[in-house]
Design a protein around this motif. Structure first.
Motif, short mmCIF file in Angstrom:
data_model
loop_
_atom_site.label_atom_id
_atom_site.label_comp_id
_atom_site.label_asym_id
_atom_site.label_seq_id
_atom_site.Cartn_x
_atom_site.Cartn_y
_atom_site.Cartn_z
N LEU A 57 1.02 -1.29 0.01
CA LEU A 57 -0.06 0.04 0.03
C LEU A 57 1.01 1.31 0.14
N ILE A 58 0.42 2.30 -0.67
CA ILE A 58 1.01 3.55 -0.62
C ILE A 58 0.69 4.19 0.93
N LEU A 59 1.63 4.58 1.55
CA LEU A 59 1.22 5.50 2.71
C LEU A 59 1.84 6.78 2.60
N GLY A 92 0.37 12.69 12.43
CA GLY A 92 2.01 12.56 12.21
C GLY A 92 1.96 10.97 12.04
N LYS A 93 0.82 10.18 12.03
CA LYS A 93 1.09 8.96 12.10
C LYS A 93 0.85 8.23 10.50
N ALA A 94 1.62 7.24 10.16
CA ALA A 94 1.43 6.55 8.97
C ALA A 94 0.05 6.15 8.49
N SER A 116 5.94 -3.72 3.95
CA SER A 116 4.85 -3.46 4.80
C SER A 116 4.06 -2.13 4.36
N GLY A 117 4.70 -1.31 3.46
CA GLY A 117 4.15 -0.05 2.97
C GLY A 117 5.10 0.86 2.42
N ALA A 118 4.59 1.36 1.37
CA ALA A 118 5.56 2.40 0.71
C ALA A 118 5.33 3.79 0.98
#
Ligand code: GLU
Length: 553
Positions: A282-284, A291-293, A356-358
């Motif tokens: 997933l794109i984060l 401030g969290k992803a 885990s995430g991009a």
């Protein structure tokens, strides 16, 4: 009655065989190691940045290996289809200079493995569904929506897994006679793939990004053909297409990961080789408030749509570079080491992709873009800004054309030098940064900018400067003359000298420059003053000073 009779009853018009299609779509004649990739969007009229990421990876894998990159329109969900969605996708791919080798639009078909539009491939899918029915590997299911819904509710109540499996697969064991009778009576049905899987057993496969995966084996009898329009479902259609379009690598979003056991079962039902899987994360983004992803959201984040980048006027190559850095974090380093190579030369490695995430961040894109734009020639900047303005700011476009020479001079400020100025991040941000250099904008805005500036300059000193101002060839010559002027008016020729003896002078040469800058630009900061003076010219200086004077009265 046999399964063959059932298959004939459902698909009497299908006469071709699997072998016929194997001949029609032979293995591709490509060099060893060539990769065949596809971008397979559903035509919803929206291109998500995640789609674009997979598309860039498809493109790089294919081009890097002398392979083939093709576009397939996955339009089996007619309810979600948007008119001209494929044309829009082709337009975006053209902007990024990433047109597929094979595709199909309203106007043309390119490639020998089409049709590339799923709704045009019904006969192909039906041939393979017919085969599965003959083999006893698929069957018609007459369960109504209501029955399925009630089953789901009772499964939830009984705290068992929901779905159409095991004893809940009500139509799995109907007799052929009953199946045929109900079809003949005109009862609606879907076709389901008969699973032989055991949910309690692990299904092991390799994903090139995630590594070895262990998921529950599929035991659901999943629909492969819909009831109303007899189109296949995604699960089924893509297996047939990826096989016959000879896809070697399936690059897609990780939301499909949990369906891989089913997909592999389908490939195996035909005895076909399974393509390699690259499930992209997933794109984060960092949430501005917390401030969290979090996942980049279609609803909240305009940058989730590829349209955003066009509207803001980001150079396509800068967007690609930013995307490449999230595909593989060593991309930037590689790019610096190989500045003359193209992104398609990059040895992309799925293993190095974050599983885990991009993270995608606009600030990063801005930096990449600023760097990239700083390497362009003034003519290239001019053409790009003009093309953008023609679409999004017609009056600015007119001005750019009318004052093309001045515009080129503006775009040449601190450009084509060792350390060029990195001022533009995209084409939409250009006008506010340079508008003061055009008289038409300057005189429109100057009253306000002078007010905001809120300074009181020594008008008579500046009047004298302007009256004796002569354009100089080099910056050194101009600054020497400026220093002479400063000394003549008892200003130190350097800040240092002034600091050493502040009582001796009225100020220093930098202060005169600053005052001049305020008056002719209406701003506290500007790029190189020498170049700005050249662009505005003596006549312009006189007019601007006069304007300042009257606005102060
Ligand atoms: N049509 C699917 C989608 O848009 C494509 C998935 C795939 O690439 O196989 O999600």
């Amino acid at each position: 009655m046999t399964n063959k009779d059932l298959a004939e009853l459902i698909f009497p018009e299908i006469t071709k065989t699997i072998e016929d299609y194997e001949k029609e779509y032979p293995a591709r004649n490509l060099v060893e190691g060539a990769k065949v990739t596809r971008f397979a969007p559903s035509p919803t009229g929206f291109m998500h940045i995640g789609n674009f990421l997979s598309c860039v990876i498809d493109y790089v894998l294919a081009k890097n290996s002398n392979g083939v990159f093709y576009l397939r329109n996955e339009d089996t969900d007619k309810a979600r289809e948007v008119e001209n969605a494929v044309a829009m996708i082709m337009k975006i791919l053209a902007q990024y200079d990433m047109l597929p080798d094979e595709y199909e639009t309203k106007e043309e078909v390119k490639g020998n493995y089409g049709p590339y539009i799923q709704s045009k491939r019904k006969e192909i899918y039906h041939t393979f569904i017919k085969y599965l029915i003959q083999e006893g590997k698929a069957y018609p299911c007459f369960c109504s929506k209501e029955t399925l819904e009630e089953t789901r509710k009772s499964q939830e109540q009984d705290k068992v897994r929901t779905g159409y499996y095991g004893n809940y697969a009500f139509c799995r064991n109907l007799s052929i006679e009953e199946q045929m009778e109900r079809i003949q009576k005109g009862e609606p049905y879907v076709i389901r793939f008969k699973s032989t899987g055991n949910f309690d057993q692990k299904f092991v496969f390799d994903d090139l990004v995630k590594g070895r995966m262990e998921l529950p084996t599929n035991d659901q009898d999943v629909p492969i053909m819909k009831s109303d329009n007899k189109l296949p479902t995604y699960h089924f259609a893509h297996v047939i297409d990826d096989h016959f379009m000879r896809t070697t690598h399936v690059v897609r979003g990780e939301e499909w990961l949990s369906s891989v056991p089913l997909h592999i079962d389908l490939f195996r039902a035909f005895g076909w080789k399974v393509p390699k899987y690259i499930h992209i994360p997933l794109i984060l983004k960092k949430d501005e408030e917390t401030g969290k992803a979090r996942k980049i959201s279609k609803r909240k984040d305009p940058e989730s749509s590829m349209h955003y980048y066009e509207e803001k006027g980001y150079p396509p190559l800068a967007v690609i570079e930013a995307i490449m850095t999230i595909a593989n974090s060593n991309y930037e380093e590689w790019h610096q080491a190989h500045p003359t190579l193209s992104f398609i030369d990059f040895p992309f490695s799925p293993k190095k992709m974050s599983s885990s995430g991009a993270f995608f961040d606009l600030e990063k894109l801005d930096n990449i873009s600023k760097n990239y734009i700083s390497t362009l020639k003034k003519e290239e900047v001019y053409e790009s800004v003009l093309a953008w303005a023609k679409k999004y700011d017609a009056s600015f476009a007119q001005l750019l054309e009318k004052e093309s020479l001045r515009s080129l001079a503006i775009f040449n400020i601190e450009r084509e030098q060792k350390k060029p100025r990195k001022d533009f991040k995209n084409w939409s941000s250009v006008k506010p940064q340079i508008s003061y250099l055009y008289d038409s904008y300057f005189f429109e805005d100057a009253k306000k900018t002078y007010q905001d500036l809120d300074t009181e300059e020594d008008i008579s000193l500046l009047e004298e400067y302007v009256s004796q101002y002569e354009e100089k060839e080099t910056e050194n010559e101009w600054f020497d003359a400026m220093k002479t002027f400063a000394i003549r008016h008892n200003y130190a020729p350097s800040p240092k000298m002034y600091q050493e003896n502040p009582t001796l002078y009225k100020g220093h040469v930098g202060m005169i420059c600053e005052a001049l800058r305020h008056v002719i630009t209406g701003r506290k900061e500007s790029p190189n003053l020498f170049q700005i003076l050249k662009i505005i010219g003596k006549e312009g200086l006189v007019k601007r000073l006069q304007f300042y004077k009257t606005s102060k009265q």
